[in-house]
Design a protein around this motif. Structure first.
Motif, PDB file in Angstrom:
ATOM      1  N   ASP A  30       0.805  -1.217   0.000  1.00 38.85           N
ATOM      2  CA  ASP A  30       0.000   0.000   0.000  1.00 38.85           C
ATOM      3  C   ASP A  30       0.840   1.270   0.000  1.00 38.85           C
ATOM      4  N   ARG A  31       2.157   1.138   0.097  1.00 39.29           N
ATOM      5  CA  ARG A  31       3.016   2.323   0.029  1.00 39.29           C
ATOM      6  C   ARG A  31       3.318   2.730  -1.414  1.00 39.29           C
ATOM      7  N   LEU A  32       3.025   1.859  -2.391  1.00 38.67           N
ATOM      8  CA  LEU A  32       3.260   2.222  -3.787  1.00 38.67           C
ATOM      9  C   LEU A  32       2.301   3.345  -4.180  1.00 38.67           C
ATOM     10  N   LYS A  33       2.824   4.388  -4.785  1.00 39.13           N
ATOM     11  CA  LYS A  33       1.994   5.544  -5.129  1.00 39.13           C
ATOM     12  C   LYS A  33       1.883   5.755  -6.636  1.00 39.13           C
ATOM     13  N   THR A  34       3.001   5.636  -7.354  1.00 37.61           N
ATOM     14  CA  THR A  34       3.010   6.030  -8.761  1.00 37.61           C
ATOM     15  C   THR A  34       3.066   4.861  -9.727  1.00 37.61           C
ATOM     16  N   THR A  35       3.165   3.656  -9.238  1.00 35.35           N
ATOM     17  CA  THR A  35       3.311   2.513 -10.119  1.00 35.35           C
ATOM     18  C   THR A  35       2.281   1.438  -9.772  1.00 35.35           C
ATOM     19  N   GLY A  36       1.941   0.631 -10.753  1.00 37.28           N
ATOM     20  CA  GLY A  36       0.972  -0.441 -10.543  1.00 37.28           C
ATOM     21  C   GLY A  36       1.554  -1.623  -9.805  1.00 37.28           C
ATOM     22  N   GLY A  37       2.836  -1.867 -10.013  1.00 43.64           N
ATOM     23  CA  GLY A  37       3.483  -2.988  -9.350  1.00 43.64           C
ATOM     24  C   GLY A  37       4.975  -2.939  -9.584  1.00 43.64           C
ATOM     25  N   ARG A  38       5.686  -3.829  -8.900  1.00 43.29           N
ATOM     26  CA  ARG A  38       7.128  -3.923  -9.134  1.00 43.29           C
ATOM     27  C   ARG A  38       7.614  -5.324  -8.827  1.00 43.29           C
ATOM     28  N   TYR A  39       8.624  -5.726  -9.589  1.00 40.06           N
ATOM     29  CA  TYR A  39       9.282  -7.004  -9.389  1.00 40.06           C
ATOM     30  C   TYR A  39      10.587  -6.724  -8.659  1.00 40.06           C
ATOM     31  N   LEU A  40      10.804  -7.393  -7.554  1.00 40.44           N
ATOM     32  CA  LEU A  40      12.005  -7.173  -6.747  1.00 40.44           C
ATOM     33  C   LEU A  40      13.082  -8.168  -7.164  1.00 40.44           C
ATOM     34  N   LEU A  41      14.196  -7.668  -7.678  1.00 39.00           N
ATOM     35  CA  LEU A  41      15.263  -8.524  -8.195  1.00 39.00           C
ATOM     36  C   LEU A  41      15.909  -9.381  -7.118  1.00 39.00           C
ATOM     37  N   ARG A  51      -4.607   0.099  -5.020  1.00 34.06           N
ATOM     38  CA  ARG A  51      -5.489   1.131  -5.555  1.00 34.06           C
ATOM     39  C   ARG A  51      -5.905   0.853  -6.996  1.00 34.06           C
ATOM     40  N   TYR A  52      -5.055   0.137  -7.762  1.00 39.84           N
ATOM     41  CA  TYR A  52      -5.436  -0.203  -9.134  1.00 39.84           C
ATOM     42  C   TYR A  52      -6.619  -1.162  -9.147  1.00 39.84           C
ATOM     43  N   LEU A  53      -6.656  -2.079  -8.210  1.00 47.03           N
ATOM     44  CA  LEU A  53      -7.791  -2.994  -8.104  1.00 47.03           C
ATOM     45  C   LEU A  53      -9.058  -2.225  -7.735  1.00 47.03           C
ATOM     46  N   VAL A  54      -8.943  -1.286  -6.812  1.00 49.84           N
ATOM     47  CA  VAL A  54     -10.105  -0.526  -6.352  1.00 49.84           C
ATOM     48  C   VAL A  54     -10.624   0.413  -7.446  1.00 49.84           C
ATOM     49  N   GLY A  57     -10.389  -2.068 -11.343  1.00 47.97           N
ATOM     50  CA  GLY A  57     -10.960  -3.407 -11.382  1.00 47.97           C
ATOM     51  C   GLY A  57      -9.934  -4.516 -11.575  1.00 47.97           C
ATOM     52  N   LYS A  58     -10.459  -5.733 -11.623  1.00 46.24           N
ATOM     53  CA  LYS A  58      -9.628  -6.933 -11.651  1.00 46.24           C
ATOM     54  C   LYS A  58      -8.869  -7.099 -12.975  1.00 46.24           C
ATOM     55  N   GLU A  59      -9.474  -6.671 -14.087  1.00 36.78           N
ATOM     56  CA  GLU A  59      -8.812  -6.811 -15.392  1.00 36.78           C
ATOM     57  C   GLU A  59      -7.519  -6.011 -15.449  1.00 36.78           C
ATOM     58  N   GLU A  60      -7.538  -4.806 -14.914  1.00 38.44           N
ATOM     59  CA  GLU A  60      -6.325  -3.979 -14.881  1.00 38.44           C
ATOM     60  C   GLU A  60      -5.272  -4.632 -14.000  1.00 38.44           C
ATOM     61  N   LEU A  61      -5.685  -5.189 -12.872  1.00 41.64           N
ATOM     62  CA  LEU A  61      -4.754  -5.871 -11.976  1.00 41.64           C
ATOM     63  C   LEU A  61      -4.127  -7.081 -12.663  1.00 41.64           C
ATOM     64  N   GLY A  63      -3.598  -7.434 -15.841  1.00 40.09           N
ATOM     65  CA  GLY A  63      -2.606  -6.905 -16.786  1.00 40.09           C
ATOM     66  C   GLY A  63      -1.308  -6.535 -16.097  1.00 40.09           C
ATOM     67  N   ILE A  64      -1.400  -5.936 -14.916  1.00 40.60           N
ATOM     68  CA  ILE A  64      -0.204  -5.556 -14.164  1.00 40.60           C
ATOM     69  C   ILE A  64       0.545  -6.809 -13.706  1.00 40.60           C
ATOM     70  N   ILE A  65      -0.187  -7.823 -13.274  1.00 39.53           N
ATOM     71  CA  ILE A  65       0.451  -9.076 -12.843  1.00 39.53           C
ATOM     72  C   ILE A  65       1.190  -9.714 -14.024  1.00 39.53           C
ATOM     73  N   LYS A  66       0.568  -9.742 -15.204  1.00 41.39           N
ATOM     74  CA  LYS A  66       1.236 -10.290 -16.400  1.00 41.39           C
ATOM     75  C   LYS A  66       2.525  -9.532 -16.682  1.00 41.39           C
ATOM     76  N   HIS A  67       2.465  -8.214 -16.594  1.00 36.86           N
ATOM     77  CA  HIS A  67       3.640  -7.383 -16.853  1.00 36.86           C
ATOM     78  C   HIS A  67       4.775  -7.737 -15.885  1.00 36.86           C
ATOM     79  N   GLU A  68       4.437  -7.835 -14.598  1.00 34.39           N
ATOM     80  CA  GLU A  68       5.468  -8.140 -13.598  1.00 34.39           C
ATOM     81  C   GLU A  68       5.975  -9.575 -13.747  1.00 34.39           C
ATOM     82  N   LEU A  69       5.105 -10.489 -14.160  1.00 36.87           N
ATOM     83  CA  LEU A  69       5.546 -11.866 -14.398  1.00 36.87           C
ATOM     84  C   LEU A  69       6.501 -11.951 -15.588  1.00 36.87           C
ATOM     85  N   CYS A  70       6.358 -11.061 -16.552  1.00 39.47           N
ATOM     86  CA  CYS A  70       7.328 -11.006 -17.658  1.00 39.47           C
ATOM     87  C   CYS A  70       8.716 -10.683 -17.107  1.00 39.47           C
TER      88      CYS A  70
END
Length: 153
Positions: A30-41, A51-54, A57-61, A63-70
C-alpha cells in the motif's frame, strides 16, 4: 481481495499464460503511489498497488500481474528483463500484457495558497509557498508587500 487470493491469482496467471510456476510471493504494498506494481530482483517477489484494483478493477490488476511476471520469468531465465530489452517486449506481446498501466485518479485536495498585496498600488500576488514579505518589493511600483490571510482555495 487479500494477499492469499492475490498469490493464488498470480500462480494461476503464471501457469496459464507462461506455462511456468510462480515460486515466490505476490503481495499488496500500500506504500506504492506512482506505479501499478514492481518485481524485486533480490527476493524475486512481486508487489502490487491495491489502488489499481479498487479504481480500475480486476482486469487492470491482471494486466499488471502479467507485466510483472514477464520481468520475473525473464530474469530467472537470464534473459533481458528490462523494459528496453527485446526479450521483454516480445514476451509482453505474446501474453498480451500492457507496457504501461492506466494512470490513477489524482487526489483533488485543494492546496493552501498564500496571498500578498502591495500596500501602495494594491497589486495581488498569489503564491503556493509562503515567503517573507520583508525581503521583497512590488514588481509593479516597488512598494511594500504585506501578507493577506486567505483560506484554502
Amino acid at each position: 481481495m487479500d494477499n492469499t487470493e492475490l498469490q493464488k491469482l498470480t500462480e494461476d496467471i503464471s501457469e496459464t499464460y507462461f506455462k511456468r510456476r510462480f515460486r515466490h510471493q505476490a503481495l499488496f504494498n500500500d506504500r506504492l503511489k506512482t506505479t501499478g506494481g514492481r518485481y524485486l530482483l533480490s527476493s524475486h517477489n512481486i508487489e502490487l498497488n491495491r489502488r489499481y484494483l479498487v479504481e480500475h478493477g480486476k482486469e487492470e490488476l491482471i494486466g499488471i500481474i502479467k507485466h510483472e511476471l514477464c520481468h520475473y520469468h525473464l530474469h530467472l531465465e537470464g534473459k533481458g528483463y528490462k523494459h528496453r530489452d527485446r526479450d521483454f517486449r516480445e514476451l509482453l506481446q505474446q501474453v498480451n500484457a500492457p507496457r504501461f498501466c492506466t494512470p490513477l485518479k489524482k487526489k483533488t485536495e485543494s492546496k493552501k495558497t498564500y496571498m500578498y498585496i502591495c500596500t501602495a498600488c494594491g497589486q495581488q500576488y498569489i503564491k503556493k509557498r509562503a515567503m517573507n514579505p520583508d525581503r521583497y518589493r512590488c514588481g509593479k511600483c516597488r512598494g511594500k508587500i504585506k501578507r493577506f490571510f486567505r483560506e484554502k482555495g
